[in-house]
Scaffold this motif. Structure first.
Motif, PDB file in Angstrom:
ATOM      1  N   ASN A  90     -41.111  42.462  11.547  1.00  0.00           N
ATOM      2  CA  ASN A  90     -41.216  41.605  12.765  1.00  0.00           C
ATOM      3  C   ASN A  90     -42.605  40.855  13.451  1.00  0.00           C
ATOM      4  O   ASN A  90     -42.490  40.157  14.647  1.00  0.00           O
ATOM      5  CB  ASN A  90     -40.063  41.894  13.743  1.00  0.00           C
ATOM      6  CG  ASN A  90     -38.631  41.395  12.604  1.00  0.00           C
ATOM      7  OD1 ASN A  90     -38.232  40.555  11.917  1.00  0.00           O
ATOM      8  ND2 ASN A  90     -37.962  42.322  13.055  1.00  0.00           N
ATOM      9  N   ASN A  91     -43.418  41.492  12.544  1.00  0.00           N
ATOM     10  CA  ASN A  91     -44.848  41.240  13.368  1.00  0.00           C
ATOM     11  C   ASN A  91     -45.802  39.642  12.953  1.00  0.00           C
ATOM     12  O   ASN A  91     -45.579  40.368  11.360  1.00  0.00           O
ATOM     13  CB  ASN A  91     -45.677  42.387  13.140  1.00  0.00           C
ATOM     14  CG  ASN A  91     -46.945  42.337  14.309  1.00  0.00           C
ATOM     15  OD1 ASN A  91     -47.236  41.039  14.420  1.00  0.00           O
ATOM     16  ND2 ASN A  91     -47.850  42.625  14.289  1.00  0.00           N
ATOM     17  N   GLU A  92     -45.168  38.745  13.452  1.00  0.00           N
ATOM     18  CA  GLU A  92     -45.693  37.550  12.362  1.00  0.00           C
ATOM     19  C   GLU A  92     -47.622  37.173  12.494  1.00  0.00           C
ATOM     20  O   GLU A  92     -48.180  35.637  12.080  1.00  0.00           O
ATOM     21  CB  GLU A  92     -45.125  36.124  13.500  1.00  0.00           C
ATOM     22  CG  GLU A  92     -43.428  36.564  13.716  1.00  0.00           C
ATOM     23  CD  GLU A  92     -42.888  35.188  13.812  1.00  0.00           C
ATOM     24  OE1 GLU A  92     -43.511  34.376  13.529  1.00  0.00           O
ATOM     25  OE2 GLU A  92     -41.997  35.307  13.518  1.00  0.00           O
ATOM     26  N   GLU A  93     -47.869  37.823  13.405  1.00  0.00           N
ATOM     27  CA  GLU A  93     -49.735  38.304  12.915  1.00  0.00           C
ATOM     28  C   GLU A  93     -49.958  39.114  12.188  1.00  0.00           C
ATOM     29  O   GLU A  93     -51.569  38.570  11.311  1.00  0.00           O
ATOM     30  CB  GLU A  93     -49.770  39.032  14.360  1.00  0.00           C
ATOM     31  CG  GLU A  93     -49.487  38.016  15.480  1.00  0.00           C
ATOM     32  CD  GLU A  93     -50.116  37.159  15.992  1.00  0.00           C
ATOM     33  OE1 GLU A  93     -51.052  36.633  15.353  1.00  0.00           O
ATOM     34  OE2 GLU A  93     -48.945  36.475  16.256  1.00  0.00           O
ATOM     35  N   THR A  94     -49.422  39.774  11.165  1.00  0.00           N
ATOM     36  CA  THR A  94     -50.004  40.498  10.166  1.00  0.00           C
ATOM     37  C   THR A  94     -49.927  40.286   8.495  1.00  0.00           C
ATOM     38  O   THR A  94     -48.375  39.617   8.394  1.00  0.00           O
ATOM     39  CB  THR A  94     -49.622  42.025  10.038  1.00  0.00           C
ATOM     40  OG1 THR A  94     -47.999  42.092  10.397  1.00  0.00           O
ATOM     41  CG2 THR A  94     -49.867  42.671  11.436  1.00  0.00           C
TER      42      THR A  94
END
Lengths: 209, 209
Positions: free
Chosen positions: B81-85
């Motif tokens: 759920n990391n939206e940066e990667t």
DNA sequence: GTCTATAACGTGATAGAC
DNA sequence: GTCTATCACGTTATAGAC
């Protein structure tokens, strides 16, 4: 098409009835969680008969364990030591055979791996898995192809882990996977059948130099 | 670097001593094969205290089971759920994190899968694995990339099975794999560390259109 | 060979002293 | 809170009749 017959083996003798019941329940629940009473009931006989034929729960278990392990290795052995077939063909056949086997008997891998876990078991050395796998014609072909630069260089163990991991793991984890999607048993079987084609292709991709 | 601390958690209170001992033995032997006496001995306390603190073997087990499941899902949740990667980055991180976790606690997967096997457990729905995995940002990215023709089209389940299969299976099957080669625990760990790089590369190969 | 009844044992849980 | 002693029960295994 022997699998159906294999599963519900000739149930003629009482001894076979007990063994078949034992296999079913041991596979499903493991040694510790299985009660001899359950086996007797499943076999439709009396508890005393179990001890009459097999002496003890442990002795009965050892027989089932040995047979299960041999049965599971049998598939590999036959495929791996066929000197007529190519590397690619061996992979396809192995994956396909295993998926068929696991669709019929999905409990086997978790059973074997659980029961083998803490027992640096005499069985493992008795069966001599190492001999079957690592000295097989398949491994010879694999190393040969690596030396000739036909396939990428890697430890054959990685290769075996990948084939078995992709083939066997979905069955081991099926309770979770089934809950992930709202997937029916039939859908799951379809997915597994797709993998008979997909896995060999993925594997080939890993081998490209 | 919390793992070391995680493993031998703060052993201060008696309650923690019991929980840590319970986790260790349940993970290794499973519910049925574990005796409360073993847990008490491992914890260095008396059997009666176990029931004083946790009421029953089953209650204690439920706590360990829940925590183990949550811990195992935690790794996925954070990464997915990391939206940066990027998609690639998520795969690398997930595989690497899991291999680190499994090197420290190799018994967890077999424990979870065995105990989940027959219990269409309330736990599975309580934890809501489906929500965590299938509605994750990761799956969105994955489907997006498929629609854009950037990666090959396939059921995301195949993808998850492959990652988890290649990553987790070697640990589940380690007793057999170790007997295949004459491989030391240190060698095995080396192999697993190699796979932090290898698996993401193989996975990428599967995704090429 | 197959059964019923029961012995022998192991394990989870509790009572009660401290 | 922690212990020792003990209960209560389930399970494996056997004795002995048929």
């Amino acid at each position: 098409m022997k699998s159906q017959k294999e599963l519900s083996k000739t149930d003629h003798s009482t001894e076979d009835k007990i063994k078949n019941a034992a296999r079913l329940i041991f596979h499903k629940k493991g040694y510790a969680a299985t009660r001899t009473r359950d086996i007797a009931e499943e076999a439709g006989i009396n508890l005393a008969l179990l001890n009459y034929y097999f002496r003890s729960k442990e002795k009965l278990f050892d027989i089932i364990m040995l047979e299960s392990l041999q049965g599971f290795l049998h598939s590999i052995k036959e495929v791996f030591n066929n000197e007529e077939t190519s590397l690619e063909n061996k992979i396809e056949t192995l994956v396909s055979n295993y998926i068929d086997l696991l669709i019929e008997q999905p409990d086997i891998p978790l059973f074997l791996l659980s029961e083998l876990r803490n027992n640096p078991n005499e069985l493992v050395s008795k069966i001599n898995i190492k001999q079957v796998l690592m000295n097989s014609y398949f491994i010879k072909q694999f190393k040969h192809a690596m030396n000739d630069g036909i396939i990428a260089t890697m430890n054959p163990l990685h290769f075996i882990m990948n084939i078995l991991g992709m083939t066997v793991f979905p069955f081991i984890a099926s309770p979770i996977l089934k809950s992930l999607s709202d997937i029916s048993p039939a859908d799951f079987e379809d997915l597994m059948n797709q993998r008979k084609i997909l896995i060999p292709n993925w594997i080939k991709g890993m081998l490209i130099v």
